[in-house]
Design an enzyme around this catalytic site. Sequence first.
Site, PDB file in Angstrom:
ATOM      1  N   ASP A  51      33.545 -58.537 -45.309  1.00  0.00           N
ATOM      2  CA  ASP A  51      33.933 -57.496 -46.274  1.00  0.00           C
ATOM      3  C   ASP A  51      33.304 -56.148 -45.912  1.00  0.00           C
ATOM      4  O   ASP A  51      32.711 -55.472 -46.755  1.00  0.00           O
ATOM      5  CB  ASP A  51      33.538 -57.911 -47.684  1.00  0.00           C
ATOM      6  CG  ASP A  51      34.458 -57.318 -48.754  1.00  0.00           C
ATOM      7  OD1 ASP A  51      35.554 -56.855 -48.396  1.00  0.00           O
ATOM      8  OD2 ASP A  51      34.079 -57.314 -49.930  1.00  0.00           O
ATOM      9  N   LYS A  98      23.040 -58.351 -59.178  1.00  0.00           N
ATOM     10  CA  LYS A  98      24.482 -58.553 -59.320  1.00  0.00           C
ATOM     11  C   LYS A  98      24.724 -59.843 -60.092  1.00  0.00           C
ATOM     12  O   LYS A  98      24.262 -60.915 -59.703  1.00  0.00           O
ATOM     13  CB  LYS A  98      25.142 -58.626 -57.949  1.00  0.00           C
ATOM     14  CG  LYS A  98      26.663 -58.660 -58.004  1.00  0.00           C
ATOM     15  CD  LYS A  98      27.236 -58.501 -56.607  1.00  0.00           C
ATOM     16  CE  LYS A  98      28.731 -58.241 -56.664  1.00  0.00           C
ATOM     17  NZ  LYS A  98      29.302 -57.978 -55.352  1.00  0.00           N
ATOM     18  N   LEU A 144      24.916 -50.040 -62.518  1.00  0.00           N
ATOM     19  CA  LEU A 144      25.133 -49.255 -61.307  1.00  0.00           C
ATOM     20  C   LEU A 144      26.594 -49.236 -60.889  1.00  0.00           C
ATOM     21  O   LEU A 144      27.063 -48.285 -60.292  1.00  0.00           O
ATOM     22  CB  LEU A 144      24.283 -49.819 -60.158  1.00  0.00           C
ATOM     23  CG  LEU A 144      22.765 -49.759 -60.346  1.00  0.00           C
ATOM     24  CD1 LEU A 144      22.068 -50.457 -59.180  1.00  0.00           C
ATOM     25  CD2 LEU A 144      22.288 -48.308 -60.435  1.00  0.00           C
ATOM     26  N   GLY A 169      32.054 -54.403 -59.451  1.00  0.00           N
ATOM     27  CA  GLY A 169      32.794 -54.762 -58.255  1.00  0.00           C
ATOM     28  C   GLY A 169      33.781 -55.873 -58.522  1.00  0.00           C
ATOM     29  O   GLY A 169      33.948 -56.321 -59.654  1.00  0.00           O
ATOM     30  N   GLY A 170      34.433 -56.337 -57.442  1.00  0.00           N
ATOM     31  CA  GLY A 170      35.429 -57.371 -57.586  1.00  0.00           C
ATOM     32  C   GLY A 170      34.862 -58.692 -58.068  1.00  0.00           C
ATOM     33  O   GLY A 170      35.572 -59.515 -58.608  1.00  0.00           O
ATOM     34  N   PHE A 171      33.550 -58.901 -57.872  1.00  0.00           N
ATOM     35  CA  PHE A 171      32.975 -60.186 -58.227  1.00  0.00           C
ATOM     36  C   PHE A 171      31.875 -60.078 -59.269  1.00  0.00           C
ATOM     37  O   PHE A 171      31.202 -61.055 -59.564  1.00  0.00           O
ATOM     38  CB  PHE A 171      32.417 -60.872 -56.980  1.00  0.00           C
ATOM     39  CG  PHE A 171      33.479 -61.293 -56.018  1.00  0.00           C
ATOM     40  CD1 PHE A 171      34.417 -62.233 -56.378  1.00  0.00           C
ATOM     41  CD2 PHE A 171      33.568 -60.725 -54.769  1.00  0.00           C
ATOM     42  CE1 PHE A 171      35.402 -62.627 -55.506  1.00  0.00           C
ATOM     43  CE2 PHE A 171      34.548 -61.115 -53.895  1.00  0.00           C
ATOM     44  CZ  PHE A 171      35.477 -62.061 -54.257  1.00  0.00           C
ATOM     45  N   GLY A 172      31.634 -58.930 -59.852  1.00  0.00           N
ATOM     46  CA  GLY A 172      30.600 -58.874 -60.878  1.00  0.00           C
ATOM     47  C   GLY A 172      30.093 -57.477 -61.147  1.00  0.00           C
ATOM     48  O   GLY A 172      30.548 -56.492 -60.567  1.00  0.00           O
TER      49      GLY A 172
END
Length: 671
Positions: free
Chosen positions: A468, A372, A349, A352-355
């Site tokens: 965030d 995620k 999908l 992102g910054g973390f996964g």
Amino acid sequence: MFLKHVFMLFFLVTLVASVDNSFIYNGFQSSHLNLDGIAELTSNGLLKLTNDTERAKGYAFYPNPIVFKNTSNESVSSFSTTFVFAIRPQYPPFSGQGIVFVLSPTKGLPNSLPSQYLGLFNDSNNGNSNNHVFGVELDTRQDLQFDDINDNHVGIDINYLKSANSTPAGYYNDHGQFRELSLSNGFPIQVWIDYDGVKKKIDVTLAPMSVGASNKPTQPLLSLTKDLSSILNNRMYVGFSSSTGLLVASHYILGWSFKVNGQAQNLEISELPKLTVFAEVKKSKFLTVGLPLILLSLLFMITLGVIYYIKRKMFAEILEDWEHEYGPHRFKFKDLYFATKGFREKGLLGVGGFGRVYKGVIPSSKLEVAVKRVSHESRQGMREFVSEIVSIGRLRHRNLVHLHGYCRRKSELLLVYDYMPNGSLDNYLYNQPKVRLNWSQRYRIIKGVASGVVYLHEEWEKVVIHRDIKASNVLLDSEFNARLGDFGLSRLYDHGADPHTTHLAGTIGYLAPEHIRTGKATKFSDMFSFGAFLLEVACGRRPISNVGENESVILVDCVFECWKRGDILEAKDVNLGTNYVSEEVELVLKLGLLCSHSEPLARPGMRQVVQYLERDIPLPDLPSLSLSSSGLTFGYQEYFEDFPLSYPSSMDKTMSHTSVSISDSLLSGGR
């Protein structure tokens, strides 16, 4: 005498060139190949690269280097090769690793690793441009680490195990129809690899050996346009590399032909050595009937044991005693693996910054979820972190994405959220989206997010600081209703308590100046993020965007300048057209300025913001609040020297995924 020496020199150069230009092996009975690792030649002339040794490598290289470059212009000459291979797994259908046809500067690949590295590279040189390695992999395992497309594919590798191009294994028949082909079916398969030095194009073609060497499919399976001049050295070694992991297979080469500046000579299929078969034993009924049944039963039991062991290894998780209390909030990795169909790229999908986030369907409940995958290197604070994740999983609000739970496995954490069919809000604001949101939809989204944040700040049993809030973390359901999601950075504390200092976390453009100074995440810092969010929705622009190589534009400054000139609506998104309520747009823009104030106490609370948006109370006149450009500064220029921040290569395109580098991992430091 001089002429004699010249003639001899010419003769030797001509001889070397001819020897190193082409060769053919219809079997390897007396091939003099350079073997390394566990590779061996069988008594009947098969080249056997691997056997049933776990985590081992096998190499076979032509003993002399091949001259690949045209000395006149240093370009790589055309070359062609064809070979027949077979992969026989020890425990079908678990096939282990694959085979690579490889061009290497050395006669072997020192310091390389087995298993998923296929004997080509290791974790430090994988992707290094100084490798000067070209390969065509016939891979029978899907390794997400290298973005493999499936567990039966062909890929072109250039200095890297993330293939430059790859495709599922198969071939095209005479009618142009694609036929799947299992690389590990145990039967001989022929491969043709051709590089056109003029067109700079690589073609890879496959077919079952039954098709015949003279019936090479006319349509290649895989092609890549790539000039190999910077990849290959003048002289290179050609050969094969293979490896085994926990699962083993025997990798065979039956025949091999190669040529530079011309088409490789066809193999004589009838002359190739035969793969061994089980010999028939015709003695007593015990030997012909009883013993085979016993052996078959024994093999069946062993296979079941191996399958069970493999599944245990494959789905192994970290489970500590304190996690049992979380019950339904902890998912089994096996369930998430099958829910996402093995975390395949087709279900990706977003990143992102973390996964990476994958769509899935939980088999037992048919619930659509977004999973995620977050990598982490440290278990510091894990118990406290999971406790917060489980607590956040109890949040229930129509404008929040429900976090169903988590899973821990090896070096990663998996978070399971509701699936939102319309994706994230930023997809509808930037980069010429296919669907444009009108003002009515945007205003409803803004009010929905505000309602969700009121719940987090005031209405739940604990105070939840999101840390965030931004368009990329606002997801849209099937009716385009807003759901605030991604609680990976959230902090919890009791009502009335003072939040403690933690490591800085968030996204550039949404971080409050006092958060950068103190490291404390508070309701006020969330309000600053919400202000940036209001402006990006109303203006259709990111909080910070690039206008040149070394120049950035801060959105709040632009809106402030429009307000000072007496025309704040000038800052609105040009894509709104004329179908909008000017009073609402003006309200949102002014609220964005108010929430962006550098003084935390000058910002309104979220319940007050909801009252403004619902028009229950009037927005105060901005001049009475002493707004000025200094009061609206983001504070980044002043404090950047004290905090190492990471920037994207193109901030305008990737800002929504850029986070402060000292919180690069969810679990490092302050978690």
